[in-house]
Structure formats: structure tokens, C-alpha cells
Design a protein around this motif. Sequence first.
Motif, mmCIF file in Angstrom:
data_model
loop_
_atom_site.group_PDB
_atom_site.id
_atom_site.type_symbol
_atom_site.label_atom_id
_atom_site.label_comp_id
_atom_site.label_asym_id
_atom_site.label_seq_id
_atom_site.Cartn_x
_atom_site.Cartn_y
_atom_site.Cartn_z
ATOM 1 N N SER A 169 0.830 -1.210 0.000
ATOM 2 C CA SER A 169 0.000 0.000 0.000
ATOM 3 C C SER A 169 0.866 1.261 0.000
ATOM 4 C CB SER A 169 -0.931 -0.001 1.213
ATOM 5 O OG SER A 169 -1.730 -1.167 1.225
ATOM 6 N N CYS A 170 1.986 1.201 0.741
ATOM 7 C CA CYS A 170 2.886 2.362 0.824
ATOM 8 C C CYS A 170 3.462 2.755 -0.526
ATOM 9 C CB CYS A 170 4.048 2.067 1.776
ATOM 10 S SG CYS A 170 3.543 2.118 3.488
ATOM 11 N N MET A 171 3.500 1.815 -1.457
ATOM 12 C CA MET A 171 3.991 2.132 -2.798
ATOM 13 C C MET A 171 2.836 2.573 -3.707
ATOM 14 S SD MET A 171 7.138 1.598 -2.279
ATOM 15 C CE MET A 171 7.799 1.776 -3.948
ATOM 16 N N GLY A 172 1.667 2.796 -3.130
ATOM 17 C CA GLY A 172 0.504 3.155 -3.937
ATOM 18 C C GLY A 172 0.001 1.976 -4.744
ATOM 19 N N ALA A 173 0.269 0.778 -4.226
ATOM 20 C CA ALA A 173 -0.101 -0.436 -4.964
ATOM 21 C C ALA A 173 -1.272 -1.132 -4.285
ATOM 22 C CB ALA A 173 1.079 -1.391 -5.042
ATOM 23 N N LYS A 174 -2.303 -1.430 -5.051
ATOM 24 C CA LYS A 174 -3.427 -2.199 -4.523
ATOM 25 C C LYS A 174 -2.956 -3.637 -4.322
ATOM 26 C CE LYS A 174 -7.981 -3.929 -5.906
ATOM 27 N NZ LYS A 174 -8.481 -4.097 -4.543
ATOM 28 N N PRO A 175 -3.021 -4.145 -3.080
ATOM 29 C CA PRO A 175 -2.554 -5.514 -2.825
ATOM 30 C C PRO A 175 -3.434 -6.535 -3.541
ATOM 31 C CG PRO A 175 -2.777 -4.251 -0.775
ATOM 32 C CD PRO A 175 -3.452 -3.463 -1.848
ATOM 33 N N LEU A 176 -2.802 -7.454 -4.265
ATOM 34 C CA LEU A 176 -3.556 -8.457 -5.028
ATOM 35 C C LEU A 176 -3.339 -9.871 -4.507
ATOM 36 C CD1 LEU A 176 -2.850 -7.232 -8.675
ATOM 37 C CD2 LEU A 176 -4.931 -6.882 -7.334
ATOM 38 N N TYR A 177 -2.081 -10.280 -4.429
ATOM 39 C CA TYR A 177 -1.770 -11.675 -4.113
ATOM 40 C C TYR A 177 -0.699 -11.778 -3.035
ATOM 41 C CZ TYR A 177 -3.977 -12.247 -8.689
ATOM 42 O OH TYR A 177 -4.844 -12.213 -9.743
ATOM 43 N N LEU A 178 -0.857 -12.767 -2.174
ATOM 44 C CA LEU A 178 0.145 -13.039 -1.137
ATOM 45 C C LEU A 178 0.568 -14.501 -1.181
ATOM 46 C CD1 LEU A 178 -1.207 -11.425 2.183
ATOM 47 C CD2 LEU A 178 0.289 -10.397 0.481
ATOM 48 N N SER A 179 1.817 -14.739 -0.795
ATOM 49 C CA SER A 179 2.253 -16.095 -0.466
ATOM 50 C C SER A 179 2.618 -16.107 1.010
ATOM 51 C CB SER A 179 3.458 -16.497 -1.306
ATOM 52 O OG SER A 179 4.581 -15.734 -0.940
ATOM 53 N N CYS A 180 2.576 -17.286 1.621
ATOM 54 C CA CYS A 180 3.005 -17.374 3.015
ATOM 55 C C CYS A 180 3.794 -18.647 3.257
ATOM 56 C CB CYS A 180 1.822 -17.269 3.973
ATOM 57 S SG CYS A 180 0.466 -18.348 3.584
ATOM 58 N N ALA A 181 4.915 -18.511 3.920
ATOM 59 C CA ALA A 181 5.778 -19.655 4.227
ATOM 60 C C ALA A 181 5.890 -19.770 5.742
ATOM 61 C CB ALA A 181 7.151 -19.447 3.595
ATOM 62 N N PHE A 182 5.563 -20.953 6.252
ATOM 63 C CA PHE A 182 5.572 -21.207 7.691
ATOM 64 C C PHE A 182 6.793 -22.041 8.076
ATOM 65 C CE2 PHE A 182 1.218 -20.509 6.552
ATOM 66 C CZ PHE A 182 0.635 -19.893 7.652
ATOM 67 N N VAL A 183 7.441 -21.682 9.172
ATOM 68 C CA VAL A 183 8.370 -22.604 9.828
ATOM 69 C C VAL A 183 7.808 -22.816 11.228
ATOM 70 C CG1 VAL A 183 10.714 -23.089 10.567
ATOM 71 C CG2 VAL A 183 10.339 -21.705 8.524
ATOM 72 N N ILE A 184 7.497 -24.068 11.538
ATOM 73 C CA ILE A 184 6.771 -24.371 12.769
ATOM 74 C C ILE A 184 7.617 -25.278 13.645
ATOM 75 C CG2 ILE A 184 4.546 -25.178 13.679
ATOM 76 C CD1 ILE A 184 3.488 -25.086 10.752
ATOM 77 N N GLU A 185 7.576 -25.036 14.940
ATOM 78 C CA GLU A 185 8.341 -25.865 15.879
ATOM 79 C C GLU A 185 7.591 -27.170 16.156
ATOM 80 O OE1 GLU A 185 8.913 -24.039 19.715
ATOM 81 O OE2 GLU A 185 10.598 -25.355 20.228
ATOM 82 N N GLU A 186 8.321 -28.245 16.147
ATOM 83 C CA GLU A 186 7.786 -29.548 16.548
ATOM 84 C C GLU A 186 7.102 -29.386 17.914
ATOM 85 O OE1 GLU A 186 9.731 -33.997 17.377
ATOM 86 O OE2 GLU A 186 10.982 -32.233 17.389
ATOM 87 N N GLY A 187 5.903 -29.875 18.042
ATOM 88 C CA GLY A 187 5.179 -29.755 19.307
ATOM 89 C C GLY A 187 4.243 -28.547 19.368
ATOM 90 N N PHE A 188 4.244 -27.714 18.334
ATOM 91 C CA PHE A 188 3.375 -26.525 18.325
ATOM 92 C C PHE A 188 1.908 -26.972 18.285
ATOM 93 C CE2 PHE A 188 1.399 -22.686 16.484
ATOM 94 C CZ PHE A 188 2.001 -21.704 17.250
ATOM 95 N N PRO A 189 1.050 -26.351 19.123
ATOM 96 C CA PRO A 189 -0.357 -26.791 19.163
ATOM 97 C C PRO A 189 -1.087 -26.523 17.849
ATOM 98 C CG PRO A 189 0.179 -25.334 21.012
ATOM 99 C CD PRO A 189 1.328 -25.270 20.065
#
Lengths: 335, 335
Positions: A81-101
Amino acid sequence: MEEKVITLAHGAGGRQTSDVINNIFKKNFANENLTADDAAVLPMDAGKIAFTTDGFIVSPALFPGGNIGKLSICGTVNDLSCMGAKPLYLSCAFVIEEGFPIETLELIAESMAKTAKEAGVRIVAGDTKVAGKGQVDGVFITTTGIGKIQEGVNTAGDLAKPGDAVIVTGDVGRHGCTILVARDSYGIDADVTSDCAPLWDAVKTMIDTTKDIHVIRDATRGGVGTVLYEIAEQSSVGIRLEKENIPVDDKVKGVCGMLGLEPLYLACEGRLVVFAPKEHAPAIVEALRKGKYTQNAAIIGEVTKENVGKVIMKTEIGSETILPAPGGELLPRIC
Amino acid sequence: MEEKVITLAHGAGGRQTSDVINNIFKKNFANENLTADDAAVLPMDAGKIAFTTDGFIVSPALFPGGNIGKLSICGTVNDLSCMGAKPLYLSCAFVIEEGFPIETLELIAESMAKTAKEAGVRIVAGDTKVAGKGQVDGVFITTTGIGKIQEGVNTAGDLAKPGDAVIVTGDVGRHGCTILVARDSYGIDADVTSDCAPLWDAVKTMIDTTKDIHVIRDATRGGVGTVLYEIAEQSSVGIRLEKENIPVDDKVKGVCGMLGLEPLYLACEGRLVVFAPKEHAPAIVEALRKGKYTQNAAIIGEVTKENVGKVIMKTEIGSETILPAPGGELLPRIC
């Protein structure tokens, strides 16, 4: 999900990885562009796009006013948004700890889906990795976004000019203050909530008012003070603030007073710092004040030719001080 | 850099963060699209783009044949390539442990720059976070990529058809075997190196030979075996392999023999699994064999109408066995 906690098998790329992807991520993020392949396939018009990435490692992962999932969507949506850009698409990458609920992971994913929907953005690609117990603290999320830069908008950190007004879109320092209190290490009990919010609507409101805006930055790590120093340096200008015009929540003021902190250096996650020609500033602020997350928008200062690279603050009693330059570790894992 | 190791201040968003960005990342990644703002601004033609993200948490971070930096570029470049997309732009987000050696971070960044150059892709945006000692193990990197899908190419996991040949672009299981040996937990000393490589050139070679390719997948976590099961399921077909045609390096064979592992389930980081009509397969393989990373390309099997969702392997002595379905934790933090 049969299991109650994340195991190493959930990150091994086999059946259990599919379980997490299907039952937690796909379930929440479903949309027609979400990929089942190595990459999402997205239609694009010709033009300029904005592309940005941010890693989120906030601790605690759940805090008053939000959680790491909501934050990870807002952070990237706001950078676009700060670049005057309408947000269209996102990716998300998770790193999760063993034992996380798994229950907490579900809560985080639901929150991401809700925030993405509000921001009008689609989560289209993702990745899930699991690290052993003690090799990552809880969950880390990296989001990356693509937005479409709107016609006629041209904002960048080196475009501030003498004569510009400096605007903030709301009270400052709330996210940092919230995390600080939530960590409980200072024994302070204050009812502060994070300002974490998606701000494309706020930017749209501004550019619908005028395209003549020079800089838009979201004040995250390091707070508004750090942003002001960055802009002063990138644009080779000075900045002069009126302390009494800087909106600060009373509870945040209280916590800062007790700990001797300057709210200008506490992180925000739903606040923009805007530089625009003085003559447009009142109209911008007036329009912002009608918005959901920007009701406390205010003009807090101006850009000067003199004092290049410095931020000067005029206090309530009329004295002028140089705001100290940012640096050092204020509060780790704030976002 | 004055310091020898990463401190929490390097992640605080102030001056020390700028030091890391300028002296390590910008120095190595410099290009005209690299942003100094909240997002990179990129020109786009109209058409379809591919968009993908991957988190890298490999342990150890440095291994024979590569390191986490090279891997993080190859992984995302290869995911784009698998969609028939020429890789154009990458972002990278780092989470670094307090105390991490700056010299190692420099080596990783140099390796990323070199691999990006080879792959013809630009790193245009990034993020740096620092977590406290013991809150993240070394360095994690998330890369996200944008590529331009080439005209006339249409590959996806559900497009495999009976009559397709199954091709691998080189010997299988080398990355997984390398990490296993590098971890030293089995006391095995074998001179194995990772196959980690950027594969856009290999994909271009194939699509220059024929656009009639149904599926391209890079075999990472879970190895070729896991990819085959995914495709069998997504495309509702069976797969029949000829064991004697599957290229496996002798040293990898040796290690697998000692530990009772199946090389088909060990990760690759520079190998593609390709499904294309049988009549095009010899020309594809011939073209691939002239390439830098694909000299051992081979047809290893075919797609069948029967045995939907299963992978059958014909052994050297003529017997047929069902390849076990992937699942469970084979080797954590392989990529």
C-alpha cells in the motif's frame, strides 16, 4: 486433524504435510488462484507491480489486538500500500516448531484468512516446514506480496521536499507497547492493544484525495522516529516535529513514562507516515479521519531545507531538541 | 562490517540493520530493480505469471555441493521453471540467530548472488530479522519468486495421461544423501555432493524441443517417489517404473544400501520429474543430455490407466512391487 500438535512428519513433504495443508491452510485460504502445484498461475495486466517480502517472528505469537498471522498479512499488505499499490496476491511460508499446538495454528490461519479478506488480497501460494523442538521458537511466517501500482501515483523514500507536511495516520507506538506489556518482563499491567491493521483503504482514501503525495511509509520496527530519520536521509532534508500534535494513546503514554521510553520509537503495525505538500495536508487528514483505522490522523510536522538528515522536535514548552538517531536493540522480535 | 557476529541490534530496524543490508545484501545483490523502499517496483507485460514461495531451514547450512543460500535460490527458481515460467524476480527474507558468524552470512549471500546470476533472475526485495540465541537454529531463508509463463506451455500436476513417459533429468537422491552424510549422525564417510542446481535452462531446453509436456515437478522433500505418488493421485493414473532405468550414483547406492534406504525417497534439489507423451520422450532426453545439469536424464517409466493412485516398480529380475506410499519423517530439515 487427528493430532493435537505439529510433528516432524508434518514437515516431511508426505501425507502428513498434505494433512496440514488441506485441513488448515487450504480450508481457510481457499480461492480460485490458490495453487496445488509448484507455483500459483496469476493473470497480469501490463503495468508496474510492487513486490515485497517480510518475515514475522513476533513473540508472543498471540497478543492483545492480533496475532502473528494477522500481523503477517497486515505487514505485507501495508508495504504494498505504501507504494501506492493495490494488494492483489500473497504467499506465506511457515516454519513451525515440533510440538506446536495445532489449535493455535488453526487460530493463526483463520486470522490470516479474515485479514486477507478484509484487505481484498488472495493468499495463492504457501510452504510449510517443521523444525525440531528448540530449533525455532513457536512459529515464524514469511509473507510476500504482489500489488498493482495505481496510475499516477509515485511515492518513494527520496521524494520528500521542503514544504511538505508530515502526517501520521493515528496514535503512535501502540504495537510496540502492547508486545512489551504482553511479555510481562516489566511487571506492568496496562490494557493496551496493538494497532495492527491492513491499510490499503487508508492509502486509497489519500490517493483519491490527491495523487500529489511524495512518501508513504508504514512505521513498524523502530517506530515513527526511525522512519523520519530514514526519509530525512534518503531525501536529504530536515524534519521538524510539533510534539503536542503527535497523537499518543494515554495508556501508551503511561507505560512509556514509567519505563522512560519515547513512543516515537515504539513499533506501530497500523500507522502510516505520509509526506505531502502542505496545501493538500488538511484535506488528506480530513479524509483519513473518516476511515476505520485512521480516525486520529494528524499533521505532526514539516519538512525543512535546513538541518539535513536530522529530526528536530519542538516541545510543548517551546524548546527545540534533536530527536536521538535510532539504533541499538529496542525490543527484539517485535514483528 | 565491524562486528564478527550478528547481534539483536542487527534486527532492530535501525542503523545496524542498515549496515547488514548495505554491506552484505545490497553489496551482493545490486541490480537496478533492487528496492530501497517498502517494495520493489517492477515492470510487467500482460500475460500469466507464476508466483511461488519456499522456506529453507536446511541443517547443516553449509554442505558439499552448496549451502542454504544457493539452495534457497535454486528451490524457488526451480518451482517457477516447473510451471514453464522463466524466473524473473526473487525476494528473500532472512531470520538469523543472534551470534551467527557474519563471515558465514557473507558466504551465503555471495552464493545466492552467484546462483541468481546463473539462473538469470534478480533479487529485488528482502527482509532481515534476528531472533535471540536459541530461538532459531542458525539461519532460515524464505525466497519467493515471480516468473513469466511461456507462451503455449501448460503444465500441472493433474495433466499426466496414460501413454506418457516418465523422465527424470538426472540421478536421484543425491541431496538427501549428502545432508544425511554431512550430519555425521550415522558415522558414514562418503564423498557425495548435493545435486542442488538452477534448472530453468533445462526446462527451456525441453520446451524448445516440444511444448507438449504435461507435468514438470522438481523432486525435493520426499524425493522422486513422493512426486510420483502426488502425480498419480492428482491425475488419477497409475505409474509403472523400470528400476534398472532409474539413474542412481554409485556412492548414493552404497550409502542407501548400508542404511536400508530407497534412493527414490531421498530429496533431490536439482532434478525434475517430467511427464510427456511417449513419442516426444526420446527427443526430450536427447536434448537434456547436452545440458549442464541433466546429462544423466533418462526415461524411467510410463503412465498407465490401471493401478490408479499407485506406483508400481518392475525390478531388475522382472518382479513387480508396489512402491510404498510416502509418509512419516524421513529426514528433517533437508531443505
